[in-house]
Design an enzyme around this catalytic site. Structure first.
Site, mmCIF file in Angstrom:
data_model
loop_
_atom_site.group_PDB
_atom_site.id
_atom_site.type_symbol
_atom_site.label_atom_id
_atom_site.label_comp_id
_atom_site.label_asym_id
_atom_site.label_seq_id
_atom_site.Cartn_x
_atom_site.Cartn_y
_atom_site.Cartn_z
ATOM 1 N N PHE A 1 1.165 -1.276 -0.121
ATOM 2 C CA PHE A 1 0.404 0.112 0.103
ATOM 3 C C PHE A 1 0.728 1.321 -0.219
ATOM 4 O O PHE A 1 1.082 2.287 1.087
ATOM 5 C CB PHE A 1 -0.931 0.281 1.701
ATOM 6 C CG PHE A 1 -1.624 -1.830 1.614
ATOM 7 C CD1 PHE A 1 -2.853 -1.735 0.320
ATOM 8 C CD2 PHE A 1 -1.812 -2.662 1.826
ATOM 9 C CE1 PHE A 1 -4.108 -2.018 0.119
ATOM 10 C CE2 PHE A 1 -2.641 -3.171 2.045
ATOM 11 C CZ PHE A 1 -3.863 -3.382 1.526
ATOM 12 N N HIS A 2 1.795 0.961 -1.463
ATOM 13 C CA HIS A 2 3.191 2.507 -0.962
ATOM 14 C C HIS A 2 2.885 2.505 -2.329
ATOM 15 O O HIS A 2 3.404 1.474 -3.609
ATOM 16 C CB HIS A 2 3.857 2.781 -0.064
ATOM 17 C CG HIS A 2 4.263 1.443 0.311
ATOM 18 N ND1 HIS A 2 4.814 0.125 1.220
ATOM 19 C CD2 HIS A 2 5.394 1.052 -0.736
ATOM 20 C CE1 HIS A 2 5.899 -0.795 0.869
ATOM 21 N NE2 HIS A 2 6.222 -0.495 -0.094
ATOM 22 N N ALA A 3 3.852 3.485 -3.001
ATOM 23 C CA ALA A 3 4.686 3.705 -4.189
ATOM 24 C C ALA A 3 5.990 4.152 -3.540
ATOM 25 O O ALA A 3 6.500 4.602 -2.197
ATOM 26 C CB ALA A 3 4.203 4.628 -4.823
#
Ligand code: T46
Length: 141
Positions: free
Chosen positions: A48-50
């Site tokens: 749940f991130h970049a």
């Protein structure tokens, strides 16, 4: 959206298989960090991130898992189950990992050291970053 999957060379003989990975040869960047996750609960979703600049290659060296890749315009789900396959993940790519098998070991090769400042953990912020990036690309054409 193009998904880049590497099929690494397997050095197999009657004793079994061996895969060797060398930076700039099999891996398109300098490997500054390796980490791996295991004992992941069946219902757990991670990621749940970049990343702003980090590049990575994921290899499910045991068991299996799914990886959702999202470039802000398109989403793709990739199934990882082969210890000789590597999934390249560029910067500015949202990722979620889930459906881990009980025996899954997900190893990640990273182009840089751990730096919390490189993470984009808010999805709206991620979309804004991607939009700014593509505006910059357009202007450079
Ligand atoms: C990514 C996906 C695929 C460290 O101390 N050093 C490290 O190199 C890493 C990766 C993590 N940590 C610490 C930070 C947290 O306290 O380990 C804990 C779990 O990390 P995180 O919640 O970031 O784990 P994931 O599975 O959400 O994400 C990880 C990577 O952080 C990330 O870069 O792309 O795997």
């Amino acid at each position: 959206m193009q998904v880049i999957k590497y099929a690494f060379q397997q050095h197999g003989d009657e004793r079994g298989q061996l895969v060797a990975l060398e930076e700039h040869k099999d891996i398109p960047f300098e490997i500054k960090r390796v980490y791996y996750m295991y004992d992941t609960g069946i219902d757990v979703h991670r990621g749940f991130h970049a990343h702003k600049s980090l590049e990575q290659i994921m290899i499910c060296i045991h068991g299996s898992c799914k990886v959702l890749l999202d470039n802000g315009k398109e989403k793709k789900v990739v199934f990882l189950e082969k210890p000789y396959e590597g999934l390249y993940i560029a910067n500015n790519m949202w990722r979620e990992m889930y459906d881990f098998s009980k025996d899954a070991v997900l190893m990640v090769l990273a182009s840089d050291y751990y730096d919390e400042k490189d993470y984009i953990r808010n999805y709206d912020e991620f979309l804004k970053t991607v939009e700014q990036y593509s505006k910059g690309e357009e202007a450079n054409k």
